[in-house]
Design an enzyme around this catalytic site. Sequence first.
Site, PDB file in Angstrom:
ATOM      1  CG  LEU B  95     -41.739  61.916 -51.102  1.00 43.00           C
ATOM      2  CD1 LEU B  95     -40.530  61.232 -51.697  1.00 43.00           C
ATOM      3  CD2 LEU B  95     -41.709  61.735 -49.592  1.00 43.00           C
ATOM      4  CG  LEU B 148     -42.153  77.812 -47.411  1.00 46.09           C
ATOM      5  CD1 LEU B 148     -42.544  78.768 -48.505  1.00 46.09           C
ATOM      6  CD2 LEU B 148     -41.592  78.562 -46.220  1.00 46.09           C
ATOM      7  CG  ASP B 151     -47.261  65.415 -43.236  1.00 46.79           C
ATOM      8  OD1 ASP B 151     -47.977  65.596 -42.241  1.00 46.79           O
ATOM      9  OD2 ASP B 151     -47.400  64.477 -44.029  1.00 46.79           O
TER      10      ASP B 151
END
EC number: 2.1.1.33
Lengths: 430, 251
Positions: B95, B148, B151
């Site tokens: 992102l 992996l 957040d």
Amino acid sequence: MDIEGGERQTKHEVAPALISVHPFQKSVAITVGSALRVFDLIENRPVSLVDESDGPSHKDSIRAIRYGSSGKLFASAGDDKLVKIWSADSWHCLNTISSEKRVTAVAISSDDSYVCYADKFGVVWVVDLDGINEGKVLPSKKGVQLLCHYCSIITSLEFSPDGRYILSSDRDFKIRVTVFPKKSLQGAHEIQSFCLGHTEFVTCITFVQNPEFAQGYLMSGSGDSSVRLWDITTGSLLDTCDVSPTVKHLESNESEPTQVTVTDICALPNSSLAAVSIQRQVCFVLACIRFQGIVLLHCDLSAHTLSITKVIKIPGGSFIPTSISFSTSTRLLWMVSGASNGSNHPGYTRVRLISRIEAEPSSVLEDEQVPGGTTLLEHLQGKVSIEESVMSAAAEAVRAAMCSLMVKKQYSEENREFRKNNRNDKKPTQ
Amino acid sequence: MESETKPTFSKSTGLPRKRFYRARAHSNPLSDSHFPIPISPSHLDFSLHFPKFFGANNEEVSKKAEFADIGCGFGGLLISLATLFPDTLMIGMELRDKVTEYVKERILALRKSSSGGQYEKVSVVRTNSMKYIPNYFEKGQLSKMFFLFPDPHFKEKNHRRRVISVDLLDEYAYVLRAGGIIYTITDVEELGEWMRSCLEKHPMFESLTQDELDSDPVVELLCSATEEGQKVARNGGQTFRAVFRRIAYVS
């Protein structure tokens, strides 16, 4: 301090008027703002709603109404976070479901055993209607989460004709086809397909079917000025029909490139025609939607094609259909125009009908020709005659309502930075 | 040399230097996106991502990406997987703009410096995979998905920003084929438990057995190949892993 941005947000949202006709034309229901008005078409009299709860049934704008396909139940839901299930015979409120968030769409399964509703978070909830029947008020129930469109507001919910799938369209551009599970209270996890192809928000979805294709195909309308035909089992796009040329037909003064918003769509049962209500949209941002009209599309189910049959112009320029509904038995197309006016005032509504929609020319009925006549209009519109000047003022509110409902707010780069730096959840710095 | 003209590239390795691509560690997945998204998987232009395979002499056009690294970060896992599975097309999704740019440059530099064409089948896109997964992959297209060190979003209010949730698993199950594997790992115990419980709750996933985990060469890469994993190992931290298989399902 951020004053400008804050002010804009507190401005009251207006809600467009909605209409729905009983599947066997026993009654017709319209809503504007928090008012729900029902008219009995068999006995030609206004229906008084019976609700055990005190005060008005809905305390804020109603955003979705719908009859169950069997014609026994009726559902209404909206910004007051309540979903109400009514008996479509006695008009008693049989059940009130409270939602955590405001409700944007509602659907009743074809066997009347479940009601599904979508909230502002993009979550679809399901409630088991087991034991619902005449005159018995069920204890208030809570919805169970069925599925979730991640952070996109759901604009329309629909069960497939065979009841196998539940379809949800959203304000991004997606239509999701999910297998409706047998044990629906455990959630619907199996996605059959995504219908992807629209480039703007999807406003409305419906099924077209005829005896040959009982399974039906899905049609969707969107802010990208197209109506599309889909095969839901694979999610493949079968045909696209651009409806923006019809606007040129309606309006002669051509200057800007036209973008049209399809606001509502309804299929004419057991025929391959679908009527589409369109609104013209110039560019993208606020105060953009301009008129108007009904477009009749021909859908060839064996060849998988869509084509425009004709454009029906409604006399009197200020009538902007916000919602349409078709009654099968009398083959009348019901249209409503209007929007709520602030929080308490219901605003103006106007109901009009088109008969012989497939014939040439189809006629927009005069007020005297409407079934139920002036009694119906008086009840549904609030008063019989509405002056043209009032309607044109209301038309402005309608445009604003449709815009704020559908179009995502767009901010310029600069404005976005400003909003980011002035978030109200941020701690003030020293 | 070209690397000398680019100050953001290391002179010794020819790879981009991370210090020029620093970005905030967190990005809100719920906010509106302002980058282009393909209308549907068929609109995704693979010739931009894999020019060797979708160029003029396209032999393997029918091939589709099979691995997706969701939130690929600086792309450590992708680079390791590229040599381990030389025949598989794989794509990383990230992102954060700058980080995606870094991975892009890194892959381009590796393609240039390696002779065997090992990195021709890796690519990266900037996207919000929590919103747009169905725009990139068809039903059952993927055989492996990686999540992996995502957040953790500790606050309960922000739990719906977590990349693994029962709702989003519906979409991941849609793009994974039956038998496809979903790999998750984190160094936050609370998040590890959350991800495992989401996967256990979901009727379309089952846990891999210990034997299966031991025989899968990818499992050990989860820690060793990623930048986050190496950081945890350096600090002697603990990791929490959940690896599940997408199963055929009849509702």
